[in-house]
Design a protein around this motif. Sequence first.
Motif, mmCIF file in Angstrom:
data_model
loop_
_atom_site.group_PDB
_atom_site.id
_atom_site.type_symbol
_atom_site.label_atom_id
_atom_site.label_comp_id
_atom_site.label_asym_id
_atom_site.label_seq_id
_atom_site.Cartn_x
_atom_site.Cartn_y
_atom_site.Cartn_z
ATOM 1 N N LEU A 190 11.404 41.800 -50.122
ATOM 2 C CA LEU A 190 11.379 40.850 -50.756
ATOM 3 C C LEU A 190 11.677 39.417 -49.608
ATOM 4 O O LEU A 190 12.510 39.283 -49.020
ATOM 5 N N THR A 191 10.883 38.354 -50.085
ATOM 6 C CA THR A 191 10.954 37.091 -49.979
ATOM 7 C C THR A 191 12.366 36.652 -51.149
ATOM 8 O O THR A 191 11.229 36.062 -52.392
ATOM 9 N N LEU A 192 12.804 35.624 -51.002
ATOM 10 C CA LEU A 192 13.873 34.817 -51.751
ATOM 11 C C LEU A 192 13.453 33.469 -52.166
ATOM 12 O O LEU A 192 12.396 33.176 -50.896
ATOM 13 N N VAL A 193 13.253 33.545 -53.069
ATOM 14 C CA VAL A 193 12.786 31.807 -53.304
ATOM 15 C C VAL A 193 13.910 31.511 -54.313
ATOM 16 O O VAL A 193 15.167 32.125 -55.308
ATOM 17 N N SER A 194 14.195 29.905 -53.652
ATOM 18 C CA SER A 194 15.582 29.739 -54.086
ATOM 19 C C SER A 194 15.496 28.277 -54.284
ATOM 20 O O SER A 194 14.554 27.417 -53.757
ATOM 21 N N TYR A 195 16.166 27.234 -54.903
ATOM 22 C CA TYR A 195 16.987 25.842 -54.692
ATOM 23 C C TYR A 195 18.070 25.918 -53.876
ATOM 24 O O TYR A 195 18.018 24.471 -53.484
ATOM 25 N N ASP A 196 18.669 26.544 -53.924
ATOM 26 C CA ASP A 196 20.281 26.730 -53.482
ATOM 27 C C ASP A 196 19.967 26.463 -51.894
ATOM 28 O O ASP A 196 20.522 27.133 -50.989
ATOM 29 N N VAL A 197 20.467 25.024 -51.470
ATOM 30 C CA VAL A 197 19.674 25.097 -49.041
ATOM 31 C C VAL A 197 21.381 24.723 -49.435
ATOM 32 O O VAL A 197 21.320 25.192 -48.498
ATOM 33 N N ASN A 198 21.973 23.898 -50.235
ATOM 34 C CA ASN A 198 23.912 23.898 -49.732
ATOM 35 C C ASN A 198 24.023 25.124 -49.133
ATOM 36 O O ASN A 198 25.070 24.917 -48.185
ATOM 37 N N THR A 199 23.665 26.816 -49.556
ATOM 38 C CA THR A 199 24.549 27.854 -49.321
ATOM 39 C C THR A 199 24.023 28.753 -49.197
ATOM 40 O O THR A 199 24.745 29.032 -47.898
ATOM 41 N N ILE A 200 22.610 28.837 -48.850
ATOM 42 C CA ILE A 200 21.393 29.783 -48.216
ATOM 43 C C ILE A 200 21.515 29.098 -46.822
ATOM 44 O O ILE A 200 21.401 29.837 -46.049
#
Length: 100
Positions: free
Chosen positions: A55-65
Amino acid sequence: MLSLLLDEHLSPDVAIQIKAKREDIVIESVQTWREGVLRGASDDLVLRVAREAGLTLVSYDVNTITPLLAEWAARGERHSGVIFLDRRAVAQNDFGGQVR
């Protein structure tokens, strides 16, 4: 075709709406997938489990990922992809925009 896993920052309703419109798209939510076992899990664990499931992760979390992905790259560790959403382009509470 990509198979997607929405992180905790995205409503599970987005996955439900996408599935209703496009049955051919595999999309899950961290909040409900596998009975929610990844809720509250570290980004590292979520990425590992996503990789194992393809699965490809979809996120808004640019700062930690993003820094985590850099660490993984330095170690030669692979992942199954990350799609970052930008709050300026699609607001976090804009479910319709996320579905589109």
